[in-house]
Design a protein around this motif. Structure first.
Motif, short mmCIF file in Angstrom:
data_model
loop_
_atom_site.label_atom_id
_atom_site.label_comp_id
_atom_site.label_asym_id
_atom_site.label_seq_id
_atom_site.Cartn_x
_atom_site.Cartn_y
_atom_site.Cartn_z
N ASP A 55 0.83 -1.20 0.00
CA ASP A 55 0.00 0.00 0.00
C ASP A 55 0.87 1.25 0.00
O ASP A 55 0.64 2.19 -0.77
CB ASP A 55 -0.93 -0.03 1.22
CG ASP A 55 -2.05 0.99 1.14
OD1 ASP A 55 -2.39 1.46 0.03
OD2 ASP A 55 -2.61 1.31 2.21
N ARG B 282 -8.07 3.61 -2.39
CA ARG B 282 -9.24 2.76 -2.19
C ARG B 282 -10.36 3.14 -3.15
O ARG B 282 -10.60 4.31 -3.41
CB ARG B 282 -9.73 2.89 -0.75
CG ARG B 282 -10.81 1.91 -0.39
CD ARG B 282 -11.20 2.00 1.06
NE ARG B 282 -10.00 1.97 1.91
CZ ARG B 282 -10.00 2.29 3.18
NH1 ARG B 282 -11.10 2.67 3.77
NH2 ARG B 282 -8.90 2.23 3.88
N ASN C 40 -16.47 1.23 -1.01
CA ASN C 40 -16.52 0.99 0.41
C ASN C 40 -16.41 -0.51 0.65
O ASN C 40 -17.44 -1.18 0.85
CB ASN C 40 -17.82 1.57 1.00
CG ASN C 40 -17.83 1.57 2.50
OD1 ASN C 40 -16.78 1.44 3.13
ND2 ASN C 40 -19.00 1.71 3.07
N HIS D 155 -9.23 -6.31 11.97
CA HIS D 155 -8.98 -5.44 13.12
C HIS D 155 -7.85 -5.95 14.03
O HIS D 155 -7.39 -5.24 14.90
CB HIS D 155 -10.26 -5.32 13.96
CG HIS D 155 -10.66 -6.62 14.57
ND1 HIS D 155 -11.28 -7.61 13.82
CD2 HIS D 155 -10.51 -7.12 15.81
CE1 HIS D 155 -11.50 -8.66 14.60
NE2 HIS D 155 -11.04 -8.39 15.82
N GLN E 58 -5.06 -2.18 8.99
CA GLN E 58 -6.46 -2.31 8.57
C GLN E 58 -6.79 -1.45 7.35
O GLN E 58 -7.44 -1.93 6.41
CB GLN E 58 -7.38 -1.95 9.73
CG GLN E 58 -8.82 -2.31 9.45
CD GLN E 58 -9.71 -2.14 10.68
OE1 GLN E 58 -9.38 -1.39 11.60
NE2 GLN E 58 -10.81 -2.85 10.69
N GLU E 59 -6.34 -0.22 7.31
CA GLU E 59 -6.63 0.64 6.16
C GLU E 59 -5.98 0.11 4.89
O GLU E 59 -6.56 0.15 3.81
CB GLU E 59 -6.19 2.08 6.44
CG GLU E 59 -6.97 2.75 7.56
CD GLU E 59 -8.46 2.82 7.27
OE1 GLU E 59 -8.85 3.24 6.16
OE2 GLU E 59 -9.26 2.46 8.18
N SER E 60 -4.76 -0.42 5.00
CA SER E 60 -4.07 -0.98 3.84
C SER E 60 -4.77 -2.24 3.35
O SER E 60 -4.87 -2.47 2.14
CB SER E 60 -2.61 -1.29 4.18
OG SER E 60 -1.91 -0.10 4.43
N LEU F 274 -7.94 -2.84 3.54
CA LEU F 274 -9.12 -2.36 2.81
C LEU F 274 -8.74 -1.76 1.45
O LEU F 274 -9.44 -1.97 0.46
CB LEU F 274 -9.89 -1.36 3.66
CG LEU F 274 -10.55 -1.92 4.92
CD1 LEU F 274 -11.12 -0.79 5.78
CD2 LEU F 274 -11.62 -2.94 4.57
N ASP F 275 -7.65 -0.99 1.42
CA ASP F 275 -7.20 -0.38 0.15
C ASP F 275 -6.93 -1.45 -0.90
O ASP F 275 -7.44 -1.38 -2.02
CB ASP F 275 -5.92 0.44 0.36
CG ASP F 275 -6.14 1.71 1.17
OD1 ASP F 275 -7.30 2.11 1.40
OD2 ASP F 275 -5.12 2.30 1.60
#
Length: 181
Positions: A135, A142, A145, A153, A159-161, A163-164
């Motif tokens: 990432d 991203r 959604n 988690h 977590q953000e990576s 999702l990306d």
């Protein structure tokens, strides 16, 4: 770029990035162990991002280390780069096959170390760690959604990576809804 990103992640999960080179135009005799990854292995090998062992094998079922992933990313993005700063890690000695790549990756903000000034280049990398590195290295934006995974988690720093990369189809989870970071 998506082909390289997907290939890097596939190789991280199941394959190793050997340190020594063989002719990439030849097929590695042990790729029949991972027929689903053969095209990615050959693609990255032909682009000089990964290589096999002197005996001609690839050893596709060996785990991947943090140093190997740093080397792979730097070979792709900054193949001519040399470190410009002093070595920030006490466990990354000069002269190792990954030393310059780890230092360049650190300077570019792709990797970070631990509070004790180590990088642990020989430690096996986790799915969460490689997701964060990919990432950062490729600046993944991203899309939409994404739902995420029931266990993303566990490593909040990744977590953000997760999702990306999932939003772009670069990574997937398991049939039970987990990512196993």
């Amino acid at each position: 770029m998506k082909k390289i990103l997907s290939s890097i992640f596939v190789l991280y999960v199941f394959l190793t990035i050997p340190m020594l080179t063989v002719n990439a135009s030849e097929s590695y005799p042990d790729l029949d162990q991972v027929p689903w990854a053969k095209s990615e292995i050959l693609y990255l090998s032909n682009h000089g991002i990964i290589s096999g062992y002197p005996d001609g094998s690839f050893k596709p079922k060996e785990e991947v280390t943090r140093g190997q992933v740093a080397l792979m990313v730097i070979k792709d993005l900054y193949p001519e780069a040399a470190p410009q700063q002093s070595n920030p890690f006490v466990d990354v000695p000069k002269g190792k096959y990954y030393s310059d790549a780890v230092r360049v990756a650190y300077e570019k903000g792709i990797i970070s170390g631990y509070p004790d000034q180590t990088f642990k280049p020989n430690a096996y990398i986790t799915r969460a760690e490689v997701t964060l590195i990919v990432d950062r290295a490729y600046s993944i934006n991203r899309e939409g959604n994404p739902q995420g995974f029931t266990d993303d988690h566990i490593f909040p720093w990744a977590q953000e990576s997760i999702l990306d990369l999932n939003s772009k189809g670069i990574i997937n989870g398991y049939t039970d809804g987990t990512f196993k970071p």
